[in-house]
Design a protein around this motif. Structure first.
Motif, PDB file in Angstrom:
ATOM      1  N   ALA A 140      62.669 -36.450  83.055  1.00  0.00           N
ATOM      2  CA  ALA A 140      63.070 -35.830  84.326  1.00  0.00           C
ATOM      3  C   ALA A 140      62.605 -36.659  85.516  1.00  0.00           C
ATOM      4  O   ALA A 140      63.344 -36.852  86.490  1.00  0.00           O
ATOM      5  N   TRP A 141      61.383 -37.152  85.448  1.00  0.00           N
ATOM      6  CA  TRP A 141      60.782 -37.875  86.574  1.00  0.00           C
ATOM      7  C   TRP A 141      61.596 -39.112  86.958  1.00  0.00           C
ATOM      8  O   TRP A 141      61.727 -39.437  88.138  1.00  0.00           O
ATOM      9  N   THR A 142      62.126 -39.798  85.969  1.00  0.00           N
ATOM     10  CA  THR A 142      62.860 -41.037  86.242  1.00  0.00           C
ATOM     11  C   THR A 142      64.329 -40.804  86.569  1.00  0.00           C
ATOM     12  O   THR A 142      64.987 -41.722  87.072  1.00  0.00           O
ATOM     13  N   ALA A 143      64.854 -39.605  86.289  1.00  0.00           N
ATOM     14  CA  ALA A 143      66.310 -39.418  86.363  1.00  0.00           C
ATOM     15  C   ALA A 143      66.769 -38.357  87.351  1.00  0.00           C
ATOM     16  O   ALA A 143      67.978 -38.164  87.504  1.00  0.00           O
ATOM     17  N   LEU A 144      65.853 -37.662  88.020  1.00  0.00           N
ATOM     18  CA  LEU A 144      66.279 -36.631  88.967  1.00  0.00           C
ATOM     19  C   LEU A 144      67.123 -37.242  90.089  1.00  0.00           C
ATOM     20  O   LEU A 144      66.882 -38.386  90.501  1.00  0.00           O
ATOM     21  N   PRO A 145      68.101 -36.505  90.604  1.00  0.00           N
ATOM     22  CA  PRO A 145      68.926 -37.031  91.693  1.00  0.00           C
ATOM     23  C   PRO A 145      68.086 -37.423  92.904  1.00  0.00           C
ATOM     24  O   PRO A 145      67.076 -36.794  93.216  1.00  0.00           O
ATOM     25  N   GLY A 146      68.503 -38.496  93.568  1.00  0.00           N
ATOM     26  CA  GLY A 146      67.854 -38.926  94.798  1.00  0.00           C
ATOM     27  C   GLY A 146      66.715 -39.896  94.595  1.00  0.00           C
ATOM     28  O   GLY A 146      66.160 -40.396  95.569  1.00  0.00           O
ATOM     29  N   ARG A 147      66.348 -40.184  93.345  1.00  0.00           N
ATOM     30  CA  ARG A 147      65.264 -41.127  93.101  1.00  0.00           C
ATOM     31  C   ARG A 147      65.789 -42.340  92.342  1.00  0.00           C
ATOM     32  O   ARG A 147      66.843 -42.307  91.733  1.00  0.00           O
ATOM     33  N   THR A 148      65.043 -43.420  92.424  1.00  0.00           N
ATOM     34  CA  THR A 148      65.397 -44.673  91.766  1.00  0.00           C
ATOM     35  C   THR A 148      64.261 -45.084  90.843  1.00  0.00           C
ATOM     36  O   THR A 148      63.096 -45.060  91.244  1.00  0.00           O
ATOM     37  N   ALA A 149      64.605 -45.439  89.607  1.00  0.00           N
ATOM     38  CA  ALA A 149      63.633 -45.935  88.638  1.00  0.00           C
ATOM     39  C   ALA A 149      64.047 -47.334  88.216  1.00  0.00           C
ATOM     40  O   ALA A 149      65.190 -47.554  87.805  1.00  0.00           O
ATOM     41  N   LEU A 150      63.133 -48.272  88.348  1.00  0.00           N
ATOM     42  CA  LEU A 150      63.393 -49.665  87.993  1.00  0.00           C
ATOM     43  C   LEU A 150      62.376 -50.130  86.951  1.00  0.00           C
ATOM     44  O   LEU A 150      61.213 -49.741  86.988  1.00  0.00           O
ATOM     45  N   ALA A 151      62.853 -50.986  86.057  1.00  0.00           N
ATOM     46  CA  ALA A 151      61.978 -51.596  85.056  1.00  0.00           C
ATOM     47  C   ALA A 151      62.020 -53.103  85.227  1.00  0.00           C
ATOM     48  O   ALA A 151      63.044 -53.672  85.630  1.00  0.00           O
ATOM     49  N   ALA A 152      60.915 -53.743  84.943  1.00  0.00           N
ATOM     50  CA  ALA A 152      60.832 -55.207  84.951  1.00  0.00           C
ATOM     51  C   ALA A 152      60.835 -55.680  83.505  1.00  0.00           C
ATOM     52  O   ALA A 152      60.031 -55.210  82.692  1.00  0.00           O
ATOM     53  N   VAL A 153      61.746 -56.587  83.195  1.00  0.00           N
ATOM     54  CA  VAL A 153      61.901 -57.079  81.825  1.00  0.00           C
ATOM     55  C   VAL A 153      61.738 -58.591  81.820  1.00  0.00           C
ATOM     56  O   VAL A 153      62.307 -59.285  82.672  1.00  0.00           O
ATOM     57  N   ARG A 154      60.942 -59.094  80.881  1.00  0.00           N
ATOM     58  CA  ARG A 154      60.750 -60.533  80.756  1.00  0.00           C
ATOM     59  C   ARG A 154      60.728 -60.878  79.263  1.00  0.00           C
ATOM     60  O   ARG A 154      59.976 -60.286  78.501  1.00  0.00           O
ATOM     61  N   ASP A 155      61.599 -61.803  78.890  1.00  0.00           N
ATOM     62  CA  ASP A 155      61.697 -62.226  77.491  1.00  0.00           C
ATOM     63  C   ASP A 155      61.880 -61.033  76.560  1.00  0.00           C
ATOM     64  O   ASP A 155      61.309 -60.966  75.467  1.00  0.00           O
ATOM     65  N   GLY A 156      62.680 -60.060  77.020  1.00  0.00           N
ATOM     66  CA  GLY A 156      62.980 -58.895  76.197  1.00  0.00           C
ATOM     67  C   GLY A 156      61.915 -57.822  76.196  1.00  0.00           C
ATOM     68  O   GLY A 156      62.096 -56.773  75.561  1.00  0.00           O
TER      69      GLY A 156
END
Length: 282
Positions: free
Chosen positions: A171-187
């Motif tokens: 819920a925390w990452t997907a509620l409307p009005g919010r943005t969740a970003l992940a940093a990915v390096r070498d998979g």
């Protein structure tokens, strides 16, 4: 004699609790309560005097062995009359037998020590409009967290929290009005951040990152979803690289709390913790 009773919080109570926290200057996220409710539906308590809500607290259970106290508020005109401590005692009974954490405001920290809590670190709230574009995190790729399998995000979050909290995180990452970003390096996932609107500024938390370069890339990416807006991040001083990073980006300290536990602090990768998820739920 007017009766004081303690009940579970209703949906209307959850909004009332948010408003009380706003009045305290805590700048709660506008939709946080929806994620809080799925974390532990029975974990929010309200003290009522003659049916009127006068105090609140959260006592959220995670897994089999951890709990977190938050939202400990008595309305100003009802303070010093014993209602708050009765609610506190009910919350602690609900978490009996667990390691319990909280983020305590300065004025209450001595009282928490009397209840057996020990200081682990301070959280300094940094606030401001991030400046400059800067680098892109080197070889790290910043992506929409929703584009990654949720099981991977949950496993990554689990490194920073004593027990699984999958329903809350979803819920925390997907509620409307919010943005969740992940940093990915070498998979590999090497960072995660969430920004959501608050009453006075956009709140960022969690902010996990393998290093300062990744943290800066995530912060800039999150800030682009609210261009020109002030943001706040609750920064643990147990990570010595965190405060200098935020100061270099133009943010300034606003106030502080103390992370405290009833027993030994969980072993967490504090060098990668640049912003706690929530002062209310850990």
């Amino acid at each position: 004699m007017t009766t004081f009773e303690i009940t579970g919080a209703s949906a209307a109570d959850m909004e009332l609790i948010r408003c009380w926290a706003d009045e305290e200057g805590w700048n709660p996220g506008g939709s946080d309560r929806f994620a809080f409710a799925v974390a532990d539906p029975e974990g929010f308590l309200v003290g009522r005097l003659g049916g009127e809500p006068v105090a609140c607290i959260s006592a959220v259970r995670y897994g089999a062995g951890f709990g977190f106290i938050g939202f400990y508020i008595a309305r100003p005109s009802f303070r010093g009359q014993g209602y708050g401590i009765r609610l506190w005692d009910a919350a602690m009974r609900r978490l009996d037998g667990r390691l319990v954490g909280l983020d305590g405001v300065v004025a209450q920290q001595d009282n928490y020590r009397k209840s057996g809590f020990r200081h682990a670190w301070n959280n300094i709230r940094y606030e401001g409009v991030p400046r400059g574009e800067g680098g892109d995190g080197g070889r790290v790729e910043v992506v929409d967290a929703a584009s990654l399998p949720f099981a991977r995000l949950a496993a990554y979050d689990r490194r920073f929290f004593p027990e699984p909290r999958d329903a809350f995180l979803s819920a925390w990452t997907a509620l409307p009005g919010r943005t969740a970003l992940a940093a990915v390096r070498d998979g590999r996932i090497e960072g995660l951040g969430v920004i959501r609107p608050g009453s006075a500024a956009h709140r960022i938390g969690p902010l996990y990152a393998a290093d300062t370069e990744v943290a800066a890339a995530l912060l800039r990416g999150l800030s682009r979803s609210a261009p020109g807006a002030a943001v706040t991040v609750d920064v643990p001083d147990a990570n010595p690289d965190a405060a200098p990073l935020f100061e270099s980006l133009g943010l300034a300290p606003a106030f502080e709390t103390a992370r405290m536990y009833t027993g030994p602090a969980p072993e967490l990768p504090l060098a990668e913790l640049f912003g706690v998820t929530s002062l209310e739920l850990g």
